[in-house]
Design an enzyme around this catalytic site. Sequence first.
Site, PDB file in Angstrom:
ATOM      1  N   GLY A 109     -12.503  47.479  30.436  1.00  0.00           N
ATOM      2  CA  GLY A 109     -13.655  47.434  29.542  1.00  0.00           C
ATOM      3  C   GLY A 109     -13.583  48.558  28.529  1.00  0.00           C
ATOM      4  O   GLY A 109     -12.739  49.453  28.631  1.00  0.00           O
ATOM      5  N   LYS A 110     -14.427  48.527  27.554  1.00  0.00           N
ATOM      6  CA  LYS A 110     -14.539  49.641  26.594  1.00  0.00           C
ATOM      7  C   LYS A 110     -15.837  49.454  25.843  1.00  0.00           C
ATOM      8  O   LYS A 110     -16.319  48.325  25.690  1.00  0.00           O
ATOM      9  CB  LYS A 110     -13.367  49.616  25.603  1.00  0.00           C
ATOM     10  CG  LYS A 110     -13.070  50.952  24.993  1.00  0.00           C
ATOM     11  CD  LYS A 110     -12.220  51.806  25.918  1.00  0.00           C
ATOM     12  CE  LYS A 110     -11.863  53.145  25.330  1.00  0.00           C
ATOM     13  NZ  LYS A 110     -10.878  53.843  26.164  1.00  0.00           N
TER      14      LYS A 110
END
Length: 420
Positions: A109-110
């Site tokens: 994720g980011k």
Amino acid sequence: MSTAAIRDLSVFGEAIAYFNEAASLLDLRPGVRAILTHPSRQITVSIPFQRDNGEIEVYTGYRVQYNFTRGPAKGGIRYHPGVTLDEVTALAFWMTWKCSVVDLPFGGGKGGVTCDPGKLSIGELERITRRYAAELVEVIGPDKDVPAPDVGTTPQIMAWFMDTYSMHVRQNVPGVVTGKPLEIGGSRGRVEATGRGVSFVTLDELGRLKIKPSQARVVVQGFGNVGSITAKFIAEAGCKVVGISDVTGAYLNERGIDIPSAIAYCQEHHSLDGYRGGQRIDAGVLLETPCDVLVPAALENVFTSDNARRVQAKLIVEGANGPTTPDADAIFRERGIDVIPDIVANAGGVIVSYFEWVQDRQGFFWRENDVNERLREQLLDNFSLVRELAQMRGVSYRTAAYVLAIQRVVTTLNIRGMYA
Ligand code: NAD
């Protein structure tokens, strides 16, 4: 390098070039390939917040949860004026393979907020962070998605994030983010973890190349968290760090730069500007200085088809994310320059983030030596697998790293089965 140039090259499409190359060596079903080249979830939120002068402004925030196959999404939050959904997607994509290649039970994720933290007061930063966290409250959590610091975000920002989440769910949840201050459930060794990991893989590879640390000349680009700590550990191991740089300039000293003094200078002056422990040289020239090891630890797209032929290093260790464009990578391969790719070289940070998440869930905090030893084992065991795969298949470390990472995700996907 202009921001525009970085932006043109940093799109998600560019990021999947490395994936496609590795995937072509695996017998992936087209459906699996399609799943792995689509983000699971891309979230865009508006962040209204009050300036110190009372005015309301609205910023945009993103969170991309690229893949959940191996566990909760994991990845940092970036505060930077250049943040776009496209960039955050590419970074979330990289996190998926980084977590997998070092065998962590996480997906990728980011997140990011398009803002310039340097122009915001502490109060404004806190209000933006709290509203951003509140907007994401349903989709994050220790078993869903675990953010961490990235460019422009700090342990303090993680503390506000954790506090806001905990207020919303009405219980203390330290494991919702990593990279927190020690006092609220952070891990010992987290601040140094990425640079420590970069130094572990560098020294390991020097051993394979039969170069003694005392004979190794090292150049480090970037002198922030990753660059300065890498330089410190590599110098402590006996290597000669002949060149360093930051955004304000580059410095060369053939006798070896005194890294503790450079770090002290940087802490006092907030940059290397005016540093006298080396001769000031052109930043481009630094990257072309003859050396055994070159560590880019600043930003993306540093090596391109323009300069890759002039690089005179035996080994490149990618402390930064995405410093080598696919064109430059092909040139390095042709020239026999080994590159330890970002998803392995700088994975020390996410490995210790994983340890932090484990400690928060256990409510039991480890000694720093235990953290560092477990980091060494997790990183070097997996780097050995990458190296064996590279030799077995006759491919670069980068391709081997992606092959290993993709294989692990696909194996898990096959065991879990597809809800499709
Ligand atoms: P940082 O902000 O602490 O440091 C960045 C450094 O790069 C600063 O010294 C800055 O002056 C320098 N820099 C910027 N532009 C430059 C230029 N044109 N030439 C030379 N130096 C320049 O950031 P950081 O945390 O050290 O991160 C650096 C890189 O490592 C980023 O790509 C980041 O995504 C990656 N990374 C960081 C971590 C971590 O735990 N901090 C983990 C994995 C990857």
